[in-house]
Design a protein around this motif. Structure first.
Motif, mmCIF file in Angstrom:
data_model
loop_
_atom_site.group_PDB
_atom_site.id
_atom_site.type_symbol
_atom_site.label_atom_id
_atom_site.label_comp_id
_atom_site.label_asym_id
_atom_site.label_seq_id
_atom_site.Cartn_x
_atom_site.Cartn_y
_atom_site.Cartn_z
ATOM 1 N N PHE A 258 0.856 -1.188 0.000
ATOM 2 C CA PHE A 258 0.000 0.000 0.000
ATOM 3 C C PHE A 258 0.886 1.230 0.000
ATOM 4 C CE2 PHE A 258 -2.550 -3.274 2.069
ATOM 5 C CZ PHE A 258 -3.726 -3.187 1.342
ATOM 6 N N MET A 259 0.641 2.120 -0.963
ATOM 7 C CA MET A 259 1.372 3.388 -0.975
ATOM 8 C C MET A 259 0.382 4.479 -0.659
ATOM 9 S SD MET A 259 3.597 2.865 -4.397
ATOM 10 C CE MET A 259 4.786 4.145 -4.191
ATOM 11 N N GLY A 260 0.805 5.441 0.117
ATOM 12 C CA GLY A 260 -0.111 6.518 0.466
ATOM 13 C C GLY A 260 0.515 7.475 1.446
ATOM 14 N N THR A 261 -0.331 8.264 2.099
ATOM 15 C CA THR A 261 0.196 9.304 2.964
ATOM 16 C C THR A 261 -0.368 9.192 4.376
ATOM 17 O OG1 THR A 261 -1.555 10.746 2.180
ATOM 18 C CG2 THR A 261 0.591 10.995 1.161
ATOM 19 N N VAL A 262 0.459 9.514 5.337
ATOM 20 C CA VAL A 262 0.042 9.722 6.717
ATOM 21 C C VAL A 262 0.630 11.055 7.119
ATOM 22 C CG1 VAL A 262 0.145 8.890 9.083
ATOM 23 C CG2 VAL A 262 0.189 7.269 7.211
ATOM 24 N N ASN A 263 -0.218 11.956 7.623
ATOM 25 C CA ASN A 263 0.292 13.226 8.117
ATOM 26 C C ASN A 263 1.186 13.918 7.076
ATOM 27 O OD1 ASN A 263 0.675 15.223 9.940
ATOM 28 N ND2 ASN A 263 2.388 14.209 10.980
ATOM 29 N N ASN A 264 0.744 13.908 5.817
ATOM 30 C CA ASN A 264 1.431 14.580 4.707
ATOM 31 C C ASN A 264 2.770 13.975 4.326
ATOM 32 O OD1 ASN A 264 -0.543 16.483 4.306
ATOM 33 N ND2 ASN A 264 0.283 17.739 5.966
ATOM 34 N N GLN A 265 3.096 12.817 4.871
ATOM 35 C CA GLN A 265 4.325 12.178 4.462
ATOM 36 C C GLN A 265 3.956 10.907 3.702
ATOM 37 O OE1 GLN A 265 7.717 12.348 6.383
ATOM 38 N NE2 GLN A 265 7.194 13.850 7.916
ATOM 39 N N ALA A 266 4.696 10.654 2.629
ATOM 40 C CA ALA A 266 4.386 9.486 1.814
ATOM 41 C C ALA A 266 5.104 8.256 2.368
ATOM 42 C CB ALA A 266 4.805 9.741 0.375
ATOM 43 N N PHE A 267 4.365 7.172 2.498
ATOM 44 C CA PHE A 267 4.919 5.925 3.012
ATOM 45 C C PHE A 267 4.464 4.775 2.139
ATOM 46 C CE2 PHE A 267 5.023 8.445 6.842
ATOM 47 C CZ PHE A 267 6.167 8.020 7.467
ATOM 48 N N ARG A 268 5.130 3.646 2.278
ATOM 49 C CA ARG A 268 4.544 2.415 1.770
ATOM 50 C C ARG A 268 4.597 1.353 2.866
ATOM 51 N NH1 ARG A 268 7.576 0.853 -3.363
ATOM 52 N NH2 ARG A 268 9.554 1.842 -2.988
ATOM 53 N N PHE B 159 9.481 16.899 -7.180
ATOM 54 C CA PHE B 159 8.262 16.214 -7.600
ATOM 55 C C PHE B 159 8.288 14.810 -7.008
ATOM 56 C CE2 PHE B 159 5.088 16.461 -11.253
ATOM 57 C CZ PHE B 159 4.337 15.406 -10.781
ATOM 58 N N GLY B 160 7.787 14.672 -5.787
ATOM 59 C CA GLY B 160 7.798 13.369 -5.120
ATOM 60 C C GLY B 160 6.426 12.725 -5.193
ATOM 61 N N TRP B 161 6.235 11.715 -4.342
ATOM 62 C CA TRP B 161 4.986 10.952 -4.380
ATOM 63 C C TRP B 161 3.785 11.804 -4.010
ATOM 64 C CZ3 TRP B 161 4.368 6.445 -6.662
ATOM 65 C CH2 TRP B 161 5.510 5.666 -6.889
ATOM 66 N N ASN B 162 3.923 12.666 -2.993
ATOM 67 C CA ASN B 162 2.807 13.513 -2.576
ATOM 68 C C ASN B 162 2.309 14.375 -3.722
ATOM 69 O OD1 ASN B 162 1.934 13.018 -0.028
ATOM 70 N ND2 ASN B 162 3.536 14.244 0.955
ATOM 71 N N THR B 163 3.252 15.015 -4.411
ATOM 72 C CA THR B 163 2.908 15.874 -5.536
ATOM 73 C C THR B 163 2.257 15.043 -6.637
ATOM 74 O OG1 THR B 163 4.944 17.019 -4.961
ATOM 75 C CG2 THR B 163 3.837 17.720 -6.974
ATOM 76 N N TYR B 164 2.823 13.864 -6.863
ATOM 77 C CA TYR B 164 2.329 12.974 -7.908
ATOM 78 C C TYR B 164 0.856 12.624 -7.679
ATOM 79 C CZ TYR B 164 1.961 8.468 -10.423
ATOM 80 O OH TYR B 164 1.574 7.429 -11.212
ATOM 81 N N TRP B 165 0.535 12.246 -6.449
ATOM 82 C CA TRP B 165 -0.844 11.846 -6.163
ATOM 83 C C TRP B 165 -1.785 13.048 -6.244
ATOM 84 C CZ3 TRP B 165 1.739 8.725 -1.814
ATOM 85 C CH2 TRP B 165 2.093 7.457 -2.309
ATOM 86 N N ALA B 166 -1.282 14.232 -5.833
ATOM 87 C CA ALA B 166 -2.093 15.447 -5.923
ATOM 88 C C ALA B 166 -2.402 15.757 -7.384
ATOM 89 C CB ALA B 166 -1.360 16.612 -5.265
ATOM 90 N N VAL B 167 -1.391 15.591 -8.249
ATOM 91 C CA VAL B 167 -1.591 15.850 -9.676
ATOM 92 C C VAL B 167 -2.631 14.887 -10.244
ATOM 93 C CG1 VAL B 167 -0.485 15.690 -11.944
ATOM 94 C CG2 VAL B 167 0.674 16.877 -10.085
ATOM 95 N N ARG B 168 -2.511 13.628 -9.860
ATOM 96 C CA ARG B 168 -3.477 12.640 -10.370
ATOM 97 C C ARG B 168 -4.905 12.998 -9.954
ATOM 98 N NH1 ARG B 168 -1.171 7.471 -12.091
ATOM 99 N NH2 ARG B 168 -3.269 6.642 -11.964
ATOM 100 N N LYS B 169 -5.061 13.422 -8.710
ATOM 101 C CA LYS B 169 -6.393 13.775 -8.223
ATOM 102 C C LYS B 169 -6.920 14.982 -9.011
ATOM 103 C CE LYS B 169 -8.973 14.194 -3.945
ATOM 104 N NZ LYS B 169 -9.413 15.596 -3.804
ATOM 105 N N PHE B 170 -6.035 15.963 -9.228
ATOM 106 C CA PHE B 170 -6.405 17.153 -9.979
ATOM 107 C C PHE B 170 -6.845 16.776 -11.392
ATOM 108 C CE2 PHE B 170 -5.293 20.580 -12.901
ATOM 109 C CZ PHE B 170 -5.927 21.668 -12.309
ATOM 110 N N GLN B 171 -6.060 15.894 -12.022
ATOM 111 C CA GLN B 171 -6.392 15.482 -13.390
ATOM 112 C C GLN B 171 -7.736 14.767 -13.432
ATOM 113 O OE1 GLN B 171 -2.760 13.284 -14.101
ATOM 114 N NE2 GLN B 171 -1.956 14.891 -15.464
ATOM 115 N N LYS B 172 -7.986 13.932 -12.435
ATOM 116 C CA LYS B 172 -9.235 13.176 -12.382
ATOM 117 C C LYS B 172 -10.418 14.135 -12.229
ATOM 118 C CE LYS B 172 -11.283 9.318 -9.948
ATOM 119 N NZ LYS B 172 -11.615 9.229 -8.529
ATOM 120 N N ASP B 173 -10.265 15.090 -11.293
ATOM 121 C CA ASP B 173 -11.366 15.999 -11.006
ATOM 122 C C ASP B 173 -11.653 16.944 -12.167
ATOM 123 O OD1 ASP B 173 -11.427 14.774 -8.630
ATOM 124 O OD2 ASP B 173 -10.733 16.463 -7.419
#
Lengths: 451, 247
Positions: free
Chosen positions: A418-428, B71-85
């Motif tokens: 699972f990849m995702g975020t907790v408290n604005n930090q990305a984890f797997r 451009f890390g994972w957080n930014t990547y997922w935010a971009v994907r959400k933006f594109q979807k919306d």
């Protein structure tokens, strides 16, 4: 005439001599104070070490006496903490070239053992008979080390021995050193070495990690130096006429036996280095340190170049999973994917120059020694949704898939990733498909090694 | 007279209309020149345009992170959400279409800077668990120990430092390994404080990415200057440049 000159010069000279003397005295004072400071640092580290060995021995002794499981957790945590502090004390003493490594390893192993026990649920999985025996031996060895250290300490205090003398004695590189402190430390290391056959059970990683990179895990026939040269040329996509190839012999101490090849393109002065395993002729790594001009490719293009590079060399089904740009190069990690399941132990790294898309670096140690075709997977007992419930409820899942990772005991386990975020930090997070255990948790955006 | 007067008014008004039109045309153009540099942004990208992307995503609440220009994972997922919306093809890449959509939906203050970013690399950014400052320290050690060596020899020194960090017979941190008394001559004689060149830094980076020309060595020595019998007794792996590497 002379008396006149002498009359003028004598006071000048006198002043000069006095001035020089004062300057010299001051310099000497300063030097001494710095020497004392350095000596005090060593003394502190040494006395700290003896103090911590005392504590360590006490805590290990307690674990033997304690009956209740909860208490063992506490003392084990203390053993873990103290052994780590003691190691750091050793690291501050001027011993580097003197073999004191067995004692350091001993401390590291005690630490690992204590940590594993402290985090284990001892109610479910109590200490086995063997582990209890291990604890006893560890304790008796710690007692020995401590009593030797105490002897040295007594001598250091009574005879006013200085660590600065140890340092200069070791620096003189003489064969037969006669120094009380050095002798004491040698005795300790010998004592530890004499019993080096202690079996810590699975989980002490240092040894097992090394075994992964052994010739046993390789497939294929032994290759000759000539064959190695050809493999190197083919790997770089060069003809024999296009480059000069040289073989550097490597000695016997290598983890796995390898042939080092140096390739210089005709007309160029930049040498490309490769290591090729003797068994099977696999390229372990390649470094091409050429100058890289301005960036023309973006990272996605580099990922494609890297993939094409791998496919051309028979490495199919490789999926890119991290991409990082350093200056004008992209460092890309690929992992083997079997029927859509990522096999993280089979990872390799490719470095692509962003001016031409040429591959200028390659590192496949993990892939070569771990890779197997057609692994058999266990049947998952949990569904993805069930596994999702094992993840921290604050974890916002963005991506999920099946993957194989190495757990703490260096065994391959099938997991849901699972990849995702907790408290604005990305984890797997990797959840075991059979029992729902969290096998590995890793912070993302700092490309780390998995498996 | 009247005719020429009328003509004059006409030309004046025409010119002023043209001018106003021109200004209206150029004004938005002018501000759009300050946005995205035009290249495609994707995971792994970095720079001022990534700062802009992150600022814009934060403006509409898609990102809640520090603006670090990476451009890390957080930014990547935010971009994907933006594109979807916003009905753009969801690929996590910021091409011209996504860029246009972002520009029309968000605001961006061009003076925004990546936080903590100084001269490209920030101190808190970590590679393989090592901060940029750890890397600097290792580059110093590599430069002090092996500045006259071929590049491969410098990677080898960096690899030995990292192997020592991993080994249970040595301290656990790069600084612990580097400053262990008597471990490195460059530390003892102060050469470690020379300013390292780009090659030394690159060598450390390569070693961090797993390059290990030594095959797991934890010792090395210069056979011309080393007199210690003990170091010669270690199993030797190979010679790179002036140094012999051993376990």
């Amino acid at each position: 005439m002379y008396s006149k000159i002498a009359g003028v010069l004598t006071p000048i000279l006198a002043v000069a001599v006095i001035g020089l003397g004062m300057w010299g005295y001051q310099e000497n004072q300063e030097k001494n104070s710095i020497l004392i400071k350095a000596e005090n640092q060593y003394q502190r580290a040494f006395h700290d070490l003896t103090f911590h060995m005392d504590q360590l021995q006490d805590e290990l002794g307690k674990t033997l006496a304690i009956n209740s499981r909860r208490q063992i957790d506490g003392t084990m945590s203390n053993v873990w903490r103290i052994s780590s502090v003691a190691r750091s004390d050793v690291g501050q003493l001027p011993l580097a070239l003197m073999s004191f490594s067995k004692t350091e390893e001993f401390l590291a192993n005690i630490g690992d053992f204590a940590y594993k026990t402290a985090i284990r649920d001892l109610n479910k999985e109590p200490l086995s008979e063997k582990e209890y025996e291990n604890l006893k031996t560890l304790h008796s060895r710690a007692v020995e080390i401590q009593s030797e250290l105490r002897k040295v300490q007594t001598k250091v205090i009574d005879q006013k021995l200085r660590w600065m003398d140890v340092e200069s004695a070791l620096a003189s590189e003489e064969e037969n050193l006669d120094n009380t402190i050095i002798d004491g430390f040698r005795t300790i290391d010998k004592t530890v070495n004499e019993y080096s056959d202690i079996d810590f059970g699975p989980g002490i990683q240092t040894l097992q990690n090394k075994e992964r990179f052994s010739d046993k895990n390789l497939t294929g026939k032994k290759i000759t130096e000539e064959e190695a040269k050809n493999i190197a040329l083919r790997f770089l996509g060069l003809q024999a006429s296009q480059a000069k190839v040289k073989v550097d012999r490597s000695g016997k101490g290598h983890e796995y036996s390898a042939i080092s090849v140096a390739v210089t393109k005709s007309g160029g002065n930049n040498t490309i280095h490769l290591d090729i395993t003797k068994k099977g002729g696999h390229v372990v790594w390649m470094i091409n340190n050429r100058n890289i001009s301005n960036q023309k490719l973006n990272i996605q293009q580099a990922v494609q170049k890297g993939k094409a590079f791998l496919e051309k060399r028979g490495l199919d089904n490789m999926v890119n999973y991290t991409a990082e740009q350093y200056d004008n190069t992209a460092v890309l990690s690929y992992v083997y994917s079997q029927n859509g399941v990522r096999i993280y132990p089979d990872a390799l790294t490719v470095k692509v120059a962003l001016d031409t898309g040429e591959v200028v670096g390659y590192q496949a140690e993990q892939y070569i020694f771990n890779h197997k075709q057609n692994r058999k997977f266990v049947m998952p007992k949990l569904t993805l949704e069930q596994a999702r419930k094992e993840v921290n409820p604050n974890f916002k899942v963005q991506e999920s898939r099946k993957a194989v990772v190495l757990n703490d005991n260096n065994d391959e386990v099938l997991c849901y990733e699972f990849m995702g975020t907790v408290n604005n930090q990305a984890f797997r997070v990797f959840i075991n498909v059979e029992n729902g255990d969290e096998e590995v948790i890793e912070k993302l955006d700092q490309p780390g090694k998995i498996g | 007279m009247n005719v020429s007067n009328n003509m004059r008014i006409l030309t004046l008004s025409l010119v002023s209309i043209l001018l106003i039109c021109g200004m209206m045309m150029t004004l938005p153009n002018f501000s759009s020149q300050e946005t995205f540099s035009g290249r495609i942004l994707e995971r792994g990208s970095s720079g001022q345009d990534v700062v802009e992307l992150q600022e814009r995503l934060k403006y509409i609440g898609y990102l809640n992170d520090v603006t670090d220009g990476k451009f890390g994972w957080n930014t990547y997922w935010a971009v994907r959400k933006f594109q979807k919306d916003f009905g753009i093809k969801v690929d996590g890449k910021v091409g011209s279409k996504t860029q246009r959509m972002l520009v029309s939906k968000t605001k961006y203050n061009p003076t925004a800077k990546a936080e903590n970013v100084h001269q490209g690399k920030q101190a808190s950014y970590k590679v393989h668990g090592h901060s940029a400052n750890d890397i600097k320290l290792m580059a110093n050690a590599v430069y002090g120990e092996a500045r006259g060596e071929p590049y491969i020899g410098q990677v080898a020194i960096a690899a030995v430092i990292l192997n020592r960090v991993e080994s249970s017979s040595f301290p656990n941190t790069p600084s612990g390994v580097i400053f262990e008394p008597r471990a490195f001559t460059a530390v003892a004689d102060g050469q470690i404080w020379l300013t390292p060149n780009e090659n030394a830094k690159k060598a450390v980076q390569d070693a961090l990415n797993g390059m290990d020309p030594t095959g797991g060595c934890t010792y090395y020595f210069n056979p011309e200057t080393a007199t210690s019998a003990w170091i010669w007794s270690r199993p030797q792996v190979k010679r790179i440049g002036k140094h012999i590497f051993c376990r």
